[in-house]
Design a protein around this motif. Structure first.
Motif, PDB file in Angstrom:
ATOM      1  N   GLY A 115     -26.744  96.912  75.014  1.00 49.88           N
ATOM      2  CA  GLY A 115     -28.060  97.644  75.112  1.00 49.88           C
ATOM      3  C   GLY A 115     -29.231  96.637  75.373  1.00 49.88           C
ATOM      4  N   PHE A 116     -28.921  95.580  74.393  1.00 54.96           N
ATOM      5  CA  PHE A 116     -30.324  94.341  74.807  1.00 54.96           C
ATOM      6  C   PHE A 116     -29.907  93.740  76.017  1.00 54.96           C
ATOM      7  N   ASP A 117     -28.666  93.781  76.572  1.00 57.00           N
ATOM      8  CA  ASP A 117     -28.443  93.204  77.999  1.00 57.00           C
ATOM      9  C   ASP A 117     -29.212  94.080  79.034  1.00 57.00           C
ATOM     10  N   GLU A 118     -29.054  95.330  78.847  1.00 56.10           N
ATOM     11  CA  GLU A 118     -29.653  96.195  79.824  1.00 56.10           C
ATOM     12  C   GLU A 118     -31.356  96.322  79.666  1.00 56.10           C
ATOM     13  N   LEU A 119     -31.623  95.935  78.302  1.00 53.28           N
ATOM     14  CA  LEU A 119     -33.112  96.004  78.358  1.00 53.28           C
ATOM     15  C   LEU A 119     -33.715  94.716  78.873  1.00 53.28           C
ATOM     16  N   ILE A 120     -32.963  93.651  78.612  1.00 51.93           N
ATOM     17  CA  ILE A 120     -33.445  92.091  79.166  1.00 51.93           C
ATOM     18  C   ILE A 120     -33.475  92.346  80.658  1.00 51.93           C
ATOM     19  N   GLU A 121     -32.568  92.998  81.303  1.00 54.93           N
ATOM     20  CA  GLU A 121     -32.490  93.400  82.805  1.00 54.93           C
ATOM     21  C   GLU A 121     -33.550  94.261  83.117  1.00 54.93           C
TER      22      GLU A 121
END
Length: 186
Positions: free
Chosen positions: A77-83
């Motif tokens: 989820g944080f990877d998606e948010l960073i993207e």
């Protein structure tokens, strides 16, 4: 002839009175209003995208109720948010704002805020990756912490409009109801 003169006088008075009252915004005021609308619409969309992503992550974790998979889901989820936040940073370069005195400073502040937002999310991701597992009893705390992290990231995006010298710009942001929760208060 007297009626013609009276009609002409009445028409002139009506024309003069029609021009009284509200005035049209100046070019400066219109540009400031357009800037406020563009910036705040963009910031609201960015906030919504990040909120949707963390809500989907939370839903996934609580629906699965798998302590071992929860950490991976939170990190993803944080990877998606960073993207998403990286996309926001790129969008700053494409923002088409009117030529106002504070334009460059505002764009710089938005770019800096987008970069700070990414840094906050990367920090939150690193903390999430250190979790061993998220037991069912610990979901509320872990997810609450994640939501606070996303709030920090969205707050980093908020420009401090009250610090700008351009009075028309400050007034435009204050007058735009869509700016209420996406800029730093005056």
């Amino acid at each position: 002839m007297r009626w013609g003169w009276l009609a002409l006088t009445s028409l002139a008075a009506t024309t003069i009175l029609a021009g009284c009252g509200d005035t049209e915004p100046t070019t400066s005021e219109a540009a400031a209003a357009e800037t406020a609308e563009t910036v705040c619409t963009t910031l609201r969309r960015w906030n919504n995208e990040m909120t949707d992503a963390i809500n989907a992550t939370s839903q996934s974790i609580t629906d699965d109720d798998d302590p071992d998979a929860a950490v991976g889901a939170l990190v993803a989820g944080f990877d998606e948010l960073i993207e998403i936040a990286g996309g926001h940073r790129n969008q700053v370069d494409d923002l088409d704002l009117p030529a106002i005195d504070e334009r460059d400073a505002l764009l710089d502040e938005l770019a800096d805020g987008a970069e700070e937002s990414i840094a906050v999310l990367e920090e939150e991701r690193a903390e999430a990756a250190e979790l061993a597992a998220i037991e069912l009893a610990d979901q509320r705390g872990a997810l609450g912490g994640a939501f606070v992290g996303v709030e920090r990231a969205t707050s980093a995006l908020e420009p401090a409009i009250g610090s700008y010298d351009d009075e028309a710009l400050r007034e435009a942001f204050a007058a735009d109801e869509g700016c209420e929760h996406v800029i730093q208060p005056f």
